[in-house]
Design a protein around this motif. Sequence first.
Motif, PDB file in Angstrom:
ATOM      1  N   SER A  92       0.832  -1.203   0.000  1.00 56.35           N
ATOM      2  CA  SER A  92       0.000   0.000   0.000  1.00 56.35           C
ATOM      3  C   SER A  92       0.865   1.251   0.000  1.00 56.35           C
ATOM      4  O   SER A  92       0.468   2.289  -0.547  1.00 56.35           O
ATOM      5  CB  SER A  92      -0.932  -0.002   1.213  1.00 56.35           C
ATOM      6  OG  SER A  92      -0.200   0.184   2.418  1.00 56.35           O
ATOM      7  N   ALA A  93       2.065   1.172   0.617  1.00 55.23           N
ATOM      8  CA  ALA A  93       2.982   2.311   0.583  1.00 55.23           C
ATOM      9  C   ALA A  93       3.434   2.586  -0.832  1.00 55.23           C
ATOM     10  O   ALA A  93       3.483   3.739  -1.286  1.00 55.23           O
ATOM     11  CB  ALA A  93       4.189   2.030   1.481  1.00 55.23           C
ATOM     12  N   VAL A  94       3.759   1.521  -1.573  1.00 54.44           N
ATOM     13  CA  VAL A  94       4.180   1.668  -2.967  1.00 54.44           C
ATOM     14  C   VAL A  94       3.022   2.219  -3.799  1.00 54.44           C
ATOM     15  O   VAL A  94       3.212   3.112  -4.636  1.00 54.44           O
ATOM     16  CB  VAL A  94       4.667   0.320  -3.525  1.00 54.44           C
ATOM     17  CG1 VAL A  94       5.075   0.473  -4.987  1.00 54.44           C
ATOM     18  CG2 VAL A  94       5.823  -0.222  -2.695  1.00 54.44           C
ATOM     19  N   ALA A  95       1.814   1.716  -3.545  1.00 52.59           N
ATOM     20  CA  ALA A  95       0.643   2.156  -4.312  1.00 52.59           C
ATOM     21  C   ALA A  95       0.369   3.643  -4.117  1.00 52.59           C
ATOM     22  O   ALA A  95      -0.033   4.339  -5.055  1.00 52.59           O
ATOM     23  CB  ALA A  95      -0.577   1.339  -3.903  1.00 52.59           C
ATOM     24  N   GLY A  96       0.586   4.144  -2.901  1.00 55.70           N
ATOM     25  CA  GLY A  96       0.272   5.537  -2.617  1.00 55.70           C
ATOM     26  C   GLY A  96       1.409   6.508  -2.867  1.00 55.70           C
ATOM     27  O   GLY A  96       1.257   7.715  -2.619  1.00 55.70           O
ATOM     28  N   HIS A  97       2.527   6.005  -3.348  1.00 54.96           N
ATOM     29  CA  HIS A  97       3.717   6.843  -3.527  1.00 54.96           C
ATOM     30  C   HIS A  97       3.676   7.571  -4.866  1.00 54.96           C
ATOM     31  O   HIS A  97       3.642   6.956  -5.927  1.00 54.96           O
ATOM     32  CB  HIS A  97       4.959   5.943  -3.459  1.00 54.96           C
ATOM     33  CG  HIS A  97       6.249   6.630  -3.787  1.00 54.96           C
ATOM     34  ND1 HIS A  97       6.796   7.627  -3.018  1.00 54.96           N
ATOM     35  CD2 HIS A  97       7.117   6.443  -4.825  1.00 54.96           C
ATOM     36  CE1 HIS A  97       7.935   8.016  -3.543  1.00 54.96           C
ATOM     37  NE2 HIS A  97       8.154   7.325  -4.642  1.00 54.96           N
ATOM     38  N   ASP A  98       3.678   8.900  -4.825  1.00 54.10           N
ATOM     39  CA  ASP A  98       3.738   9.695  -6.047  1.00 54.10           C
ATOM     40  C   ASP A  98       4.328  11.065  -5.717  1.00 54.10           C
ATOM     41  O   ASP A  98       3.643  11.949  -5.193  1.00 54.10           O
ATOM     42  CB  ASP A  98       2.350   9.853  -6.676  1.00 54.10           C
ATOM     43  CG  ASP A  98       2.396  10.530  -8.044  1.00 54.10           C
ATOM     44  OD1 ASP A  98       3.497  10.955  -8.472  1.00 54.10           O
ATOM     45  OD2 ASP A  98       1.334  10.623  -8.697  1.00 54.10           O
ATOM     46  N   LEU A  99       5.598  11.238  -6.005  1.00 53.90           N
ATOM     47  CA  LEU A  99       6.284  12.498  -5.737  1.00 53.90           C
ATOM     48  C   LEU A  99       6.708  13.197  -7.025  1.00 53.90           C
ATOM     49  O   LEU A  99       7.550  14.102  -6.983  1.00 53.90           O
ATOM     50  CB  LEU A  99       7.516  12.247  -4.848  1.00 53.90           C
ATOM     51  CG  LEU A  99       7.247  11.828  -3.406  1.00 53.90           C
ATOM     52  CD1 LEU A  99       8.562  11.577  -2.675  1.00 53.90           C
ATOM     53  CD2 LEU A  99       6.433  12.880  -2.666  1.00 53.90           C
TER      54      LEU A  99
END
Length: 416
Positions: A212-219
């Motif tokens: 879920s951390a990877v899924a929500g990562h967008d910088l």
Amino acid sequence: MSDETDDGAGTGTGTGTETDAGTGTGTAETPQLHLPHPHFRLDGPADGAPLILGPSLGTSLRVWEPQLEALARDHRVLRWDLPGHGGSAPSAAPAVSVAALANQVVRLADEQGWERFAYAGISLGGAVGLELAVRHPDRLVSLAVLCSSAYFGAPDTWRDRAASVLAEGTESLVASRPGVWFAPGFERTPLGAALVADLRAADDKSYAACCSAVAGHDLRDELAAVRVPTLVVAGRDDPAAPPSPHARTIADGIPGTSLTEIAGAAHLANVERPAPVLAALLDHLAATAQAVGDATRHGAGMAVRRAVLGDEHVDRAVARTTAFTAPFQDFITRYAWGEIWTRPGLDRRTRSCVTLTALVAGGHHDELAMHVRAAVRIGLSPEEIREVLLQSAVYCGVPAANKAFAIADDVLSEHA
């Protein structure tokens, strides 16, 4: 030298306690997630430059073993495990954010007393590094992002993987790692086999939570704000985060970033091709250390320069600085004041006496007047200054001393 610990005290191998990894640093978009205190390991000299290394999803801190010995020669290296991976306790939270993981890294640094540190991370660990650079830029000396991304792709892909692992366990991923993590066959090497074993041993719920951390990562939209010296490393054959678009997006988005592509390397490039990755890291860390050292010397030099010459004098010098003279001003601040006047072998009064003698000998009259004022400022009496000039008359010549006495007399009359 090494310590393995999960409580920050340098001893013990327990599971740690539940802590709020986001307290004090989250935002409205960053959930405050309770995570177990991460298991970590310290290697290298206690007085080495702080360096924190972050792992990839599914691996443990052993993913950095190929580079550890070389990095730990001059650095105090801290490696940490994701929740439910390696020695870290599983997380009770169904979801994890990259921000919460970054907050854990800051807490680990705080526990070591590290105000600033270098950071390198691979894959999810690299995403944590980007989060640190965006949210905690004042804590980072430098950043290295390996085989990672500012955006790992459609969130549903990662949510599907989480659901699959919850249903079938991490064992369902083992067969696909050769060809993703590294070339087929590498899993039969000792390190390759150990990393696959780490994947098998990872807690299923924690692995899914990290997805879920990877899924929500967008910088992607925040990269331009990063000002930390950054190295990006990509495996040219990485199917999980291919250089284009992932590494190149980071390198293009962060000003001044360098990109190194490693031929013949898949997703765990530092494992499969350890030598070129190590070379890139050492070059980056050395260049950053030099820049940080220059900045540190400049800061220390400016403090001593102001203490000896006075704020008014230094402020005038700074105000007169032009683009042409700026390098020289930086040079004398770093070298004369930051390296010589800060040395412990002589106190400032003694250094002032030596400086006065040298200026008399060289006939540097403007500088002599300035340093007579400085001598008074740091506590030399007129009688002591006179003795220095008398000594100079013997060893530098009477004509030189005659001029020096006239200059000093004028300056001292200002303070009478």
